[in-house]
Design an enzyme around this catalytic site. Structure first.
Site, PDB file in Angstrom:
ATOM      1  N   LEU A  52      15.015-177.126 -43.655  1.00  0.00           N
ATOM      2  CA  LEU A  52      14.221-178.293 -43.305  1.00  0.00           C
ATOM      3  C   LEU A  52      13.178-177.884 -42.276  1.00  0.00           C
ATOM      4  O   LEU A  52      13.478-177.137 -41.344  1.00  0.00           O
ATOM      5  CB  LEU A  52      15.115-179.400 -42.740  1.00  0.00           C
ATOM      6  CG  LEU A  52      16.223-179.910 -43.672  1.00  0.00           C
ATOM      7  CD1 LEU A  52      17.090-180.945 -42.954  1.00  0.00           C
ATOM      8  CD2 LEU A  52      15.642-180.490 -44.946  1.00  0.00           C
ATOM      9  N   ASP A  94      29.443-184.359 -32.601  1.00  0.00           N
ATOM     10  CA  ASP A  94      28.816-183.528 -31.573  1.00  0.00           C
ATOM     11  C   ASP A  94      27.340-183.901 -31.499  1.00  0.00           C
ATOM     12  O   ASP A  94      26.451-183.049 -31.560  1.00  0.00           O
ATOM     13  CB  ASP A  94      28.979-182.044 -31.915  1.00  0.00           C
ATOM     14  CG  ASP A  94      28.549-181.122 -30.773  1.00  0.00           C
ATOM     15  OD1 ASP A  94      28.561-181.576 -29.613  1.00  0.00           O
ATOM     16  OD2 ASP A  94      28.207-179.955 -31.044  1.00  0.00           O
TER      17      ASP A  94
END
Length: 266
Positions: free
Chosen positions: A81, A177
Site C-alpha cells: 500500500l 495494538d
C-alpha cells in the site's frame, strides 16, 4: 533480510530487488520488486502465520488492511500500500474502518491462539467474563516480570475490576495494538497494519489510539459516541500497553504505568 530464493519459490518468479522498510521494534519488514514489476511487502518473524490470520479476519469485516498474498514459515508476503501523510479524510476513514471492525463480534473474550510482543506474552484463552479476562489475561499476564510494587498494585486493582468494568460488553473484534504507527494512511483512506487481534471491549482500541496523541479531525464523527463512563475506564485499558512498554523498553515507561494506576486509585 528476506531470502530471495525462498520468496521466488513461494511467489513463482524471481525477486528483482529488496528494499528495507521502517518496521516495528520486533520484526523485519522490506519491500520486494518481482521480475514482472509487482511491488510487495515482506515481513519476517516467528508469529507471521498468526498475523496473516488476523489480517484476514480484519479484511472480512470490511476494514481496510493489507491483503495477504502468501505465507510460509517465518515469511509473510502482503499487498504493498502506498503511504501518505495523515489527512482529515484519512482520519474520517479510520473512524469508519474501526467502527466496522468493532461491529464484528465473537462469542467470548479472547482469541483462538496466544500471541506475543517479543518476550511479552499475550495470553488469549477465551473467557466469558470481561473483567476476569482483563485481569487474568492482561494486567496479571506476567507479574513476575514487573517491579514488585507495580505487581502488587495490579493485583489489588484486579480484585476491583468487577466494579469498574462492564461484565459483558459486546466482544468486538479488536486490532489489539492500535497506535498511530499501526495505521497506514493512503490516498484512499487508512488501513490497519501489524494487528494483535482478539475479542474484547471496543474501548480498548480507542484507549490505545489515544495513548501517544489523539486521532485527527473527522475520526470521532465517523466512529461515533462511546458508552457512558468511558472516561473512567480509559486508564484501566491504557494500563495494558503501558505495561507492555515497561516490559519491553524498561524503566522509562514506569511513570506511564504509575500514572494509570494513580488515576484508578490503585
Amino acid at each position: 533480510m528476506a531470502d530471495r530464493a525462498r520468496l521466488a519459490d513461494l511467489l513463482g518468479q524471481p525477486v528483482a530487488a529488496v528494499t528495507p522498510l521502517h518496521g516495528g521494534d520486533l520484526s523485519e519488514v522490506c519491500e520486494i520488486c518481482l521480475a514482472d514489476g509487482t511491488a510487495l511487502v515482506v515481513k519476517t518473524g516467528p508469529l507471521v502465520a498468526a498475523e496473516a490470520r488476523m489480517l484476514t479476519a480484519i479484511a472480512r469485516t470490511g476494514a481496510p488492511a493489507p491483503g495477504v498474498i502468501a505465507q510460509s514459515g517465518d515469511l509473510l508476503v502482503m499487498e504493498r500500500l502506498v503511504e501518505t501523510r495523515p489527512h482529515p479524510a484519512g482520519w474520517a476513514a479510520l473512524g469508519a474502518a474501526l467502527k466496522a471492525l468493532h461491529a464484528s463480534t465473537g462469542t467470548a473474550y479472547g482469541w483462538a491462539e496466544d500471541y506475543a510482543f517479543g518476550p511479552a506474552a499475550i495470553p488469549n484463552a477465551p473467557l466469558q467474563n470481561w473483567p476476569a479476562f482483563w485481569a487474568e489475561r492482561r494486567l496479571l499476564a506476567w507479574p513476575q516480570a514487573l517491579p514488585r510494587d507495580i505487581a502488587r498494585r495490579l493485583e489489588a486493582l484486579a480484585t476491583r475490576l468487577p466494579d469498574l468494568l462492564p461484565h459483558h460488553p459486546a466482544p468486538a473484534l479488536l486490532h489489539g495494538d492500535l497506535w498511530t504507527g499501526n495505521v497506514l494512511f493512503t490516498a484512499n483512506g487508512a488501513a490497519l497494519i501489524d494487528p494483535a487481534c482478539y475479542h474484547g471491549d471496543a474501548e480498548v482500541d480507542l484507549a490505545m489510539l489515544h495513548l501517544f496523541g489523539k486521532p485527527g479531525p473527522g475520526f470521532a464523527d465517523t466512529y461515533g459516541a462511546l458508552a457512558p463512563g468511558w472516561q473512567d475506564r480509559r486508564a484501566i485499558y491504557t494500563l495494558w500497553p503501558a505495561l507492555v512498554h515497561l516490559r519491553l523498553f524498561g524503566s522509562g515507561y514506569r511513570g506511564m504505568v504509575e500514572n494509570c494506576l494513580s488515576q484508578v486509585k490503585a
